[in-house]
Motif scaffolding. Structure first.
Motif, PDB file in Angstrom:
ATOM      1  N   ASP A  84       0.825  -1.232   0.063  1.00  0.00           N
ATOM      2  CA  ASP A  84      -0.036   0.160  -0.064  1.00  0.00           C
ATOM      3  C   ASP A  84       0.844   1.156   0.039  1.00  0.00           C
ATOM      4  O   ASP A  84       0.488   2.297   0.184  1.00  0.00           O
ATOM      5  CB  ASP A  84      -0.932  -0.028   1.309  1.00  0.00           C
ATOM      6  CG  ASP A  84      -1.807  -0.965   1.138  1.00  0.00           C
ATOM      7  OD1 ASP A  84      -2.186  -1.615  -0.026  1.00  0.00           O
ATOM      8  OD2 ASP A  84      -2.477  -1.354   2.324  1.00  0.00           O
ATOM      9  N   PHE A  85       2.089   1.052  -0.229  1.00  0.00           N
ATOM     10  CA  PHE A  85       3.182   2.428  -0.208  1.00  0.00           C
ATOM     11  C   PHE A  85       2.508   3.510  -0.888  1.00  0.00           C
ATOM     12  O   PHE A  85       2.683   4.501  -0.427  1.00  0.00           O
ATOM     13  CB  PHE A  85       4.337   1.954  -0.707  1.00  0.00           C
ATOM     14  CG  PHE A  85       5.444   2.977  -0.764  1.00  0.00           C
ATOM     15  CD1 PHE A  85       6.109   3.313   0.413  1.00  0.00           C
ATOM     16  CD2 PHE A  85       5.857   3.630  -1.878  1.00  0.00           C
ATOM     17  CE1 PHE A  85       7.107   4.289   0.619  1.00  0.00           C
ATOM     18  CE2 PHE A  85       6.644   4.687  -1.927  1.00  0.00           C
ATOM     19  CZ  PHE A  85       7.359   5.032  -0.659  1.00  0.00           C
ATOM     20  N   GLY A  86       2.267   3.254  -2.229  1.00  0.00           N
ATOM     21  CA  GLY A  86       1.596   4.434  -3.004  1.00  0.00           C
ATOM     22  C   GLY A  86       0.578   5.370  -2.305  1.00  0.00           C
ATOM     23  O   GLY A  86       0.320   6.492  -2.125  1.00  0.00           O
ATOM     24  N   ALA A  87      -0.511   4.356  -1.899  1.00  0.00           N
ATOM     25  CA  ALA A  87      -1.728   4.952  -1.364  1.00  0.00           C
ATOM     26  C   ALA A  87      -1.496   5.587   0.028  1.00  0.00           C
ATOM     27  O   ALA A  87      -2.012   6.701   0.384  1.00  0.00           O
ATOM     28  CB  ALA A  87      -2.878   4.148  -1.159  1.00  0.00           C
ATOM     29  N   ILE A  88      -0.677   5.013   0.706  1.00  0.00           N
ATOM     30  CA  ILE A  88      -0.169   5.509   2.054  1.00  0.00           C
ATOM     31  C   ILE A  88       0.553   6.755   1.980  1.00  0.00           C
ATOM     32  O   ILE A  88       0.433   7.851   2.728  1.00  0.00           O
ATOM     33  CB  ILE A  88       0.431   4.605   2.993  1.00  0.00           C
ATOM     34  CG1 ILE A  88      -0.539   3.244   3.186  1.00  0.00           C
ATOM     35  CG2 ILE A  88       1.077   5.322   4.188  1.00  0.00           C
ATOM     36  CD1 ILE A  88       0.090   2.233   3.970  1.00  0.00           C
ATOM     37  N   THR A  89       1.525   7.004   1.127  1.00  0.00           N
ATOM     38  CA  THR A  89       2.423   8.078   0.757  1.00  0.00           C
ATOM     39  C   THR A  89       1.444   9.419   0.278  1.00  0.00           C
ATOM     40  O   THR A  89       1.581  10.292   0.826  1.00  0.00           O
ATOM     41  CB  THR A  89       3.542   7.839  -0.153  1.00  0.00           C
ATOM     42  OG1 THR A  89       3.201   7.392  -1.194  1.00  0.00           O
ATOM     43  CG2 THR A  89       4.591   6.848   0.629  1.00  0.00           C
ATOM     44  N   ASP A  90       0.534   8.869  -0.472  1.00  0.00           N
ATOM     45  CA  ASP A  90      -0.343   9.990  -1.079  1.00  0.00           C
ATOM     46  C   ASP A  90      -1.125  10.489  -0.289  1.00  0.00           C
ATOM     47  O   ASP A  90      -1.379  11.669   0.154  1.00  0.00           O
ATOM     48  CB  ASP A  90      -1.228   9.368  -2.063  1.00  0.00           C
ATOM     49  CG  ASP A  90      -0.506   9.103  -3.588  1.00  0.00           C
ATOM     50  OD1 ASP A  90       0.662   9.467  -3.760  1.00  0.00           O
ATOM     51  OD2 ASP A  90      -1.125   8.359  -4.241  1.00  0.00           O
TER      52      ASP A  90
END
Length: 140
Positions: A84-90
């Motif tokens: 979920d790296f992308g969603a969490i960083t966004d």
């Protein structure tokens, strides 16, 4: 894994099969590092383009290995956070109007009563991962 760019080297971006945007390069590097860890293989990186992505790959790979090492027994949380790296960083970056608002949001999340929800654990892991990546980049 689906790259941000097609294999032909064209700079035209394309959506993956699910219609979602493709993974960003750092997200790909993190997932590949986790895959290599689970497979027990050693990877070799060579960047011939002159962009020196090899330093970023090295920093991301070491950060993933450090995250697993500092959180033994929490592989499920670490893997889910990496996926979920992308969603969490966004989500985290949406609070980055200024350094103060970003730190205020992190302090608010850290003050939540324990035990933390799985979602909050993943956010904490990603914050830690980003800090470790930056530290590793400073060491290169």
């Amino acid at each position: 894994l689906r790259s941000t760019y097609p294999a032909t080297g064209s700079s035209q971006k394309f959506p993956n099969e699910a219609g979602k945007p493709p993974l960003e390069r750092p997200h790909e590097f993190l997932l590949v590092a986790a895959l290599h860890r689970f497979l027990g293989v050693t990877s070799f990186i060579n960047c011939k383009s002159g962009c020196d992505r090899s330093g970023l790959v090295h920093a991301c790979t070491n950060a993933v290995l450090q995250l697993f090492a500092t959180h033994p027994g929490e592989e499920r949380h670490v893997v889910t956070a990496l996926l979920d790296f992308g969603a969490i960083t966004d989500h985290l970056d949406s609070f980055t109007e200024s350094f103060e608002t970003y730190m205020g949001r992190l302090n608010y999340l850290a003050s939540r009563p324990r035990p933390w929800s799985d979602a909050l654990v993943r956010v904490a892991l990603i914050v830690e991962l980003r800090n470790v990546i930056m530290h590793n980049l400073m060491q290169i």
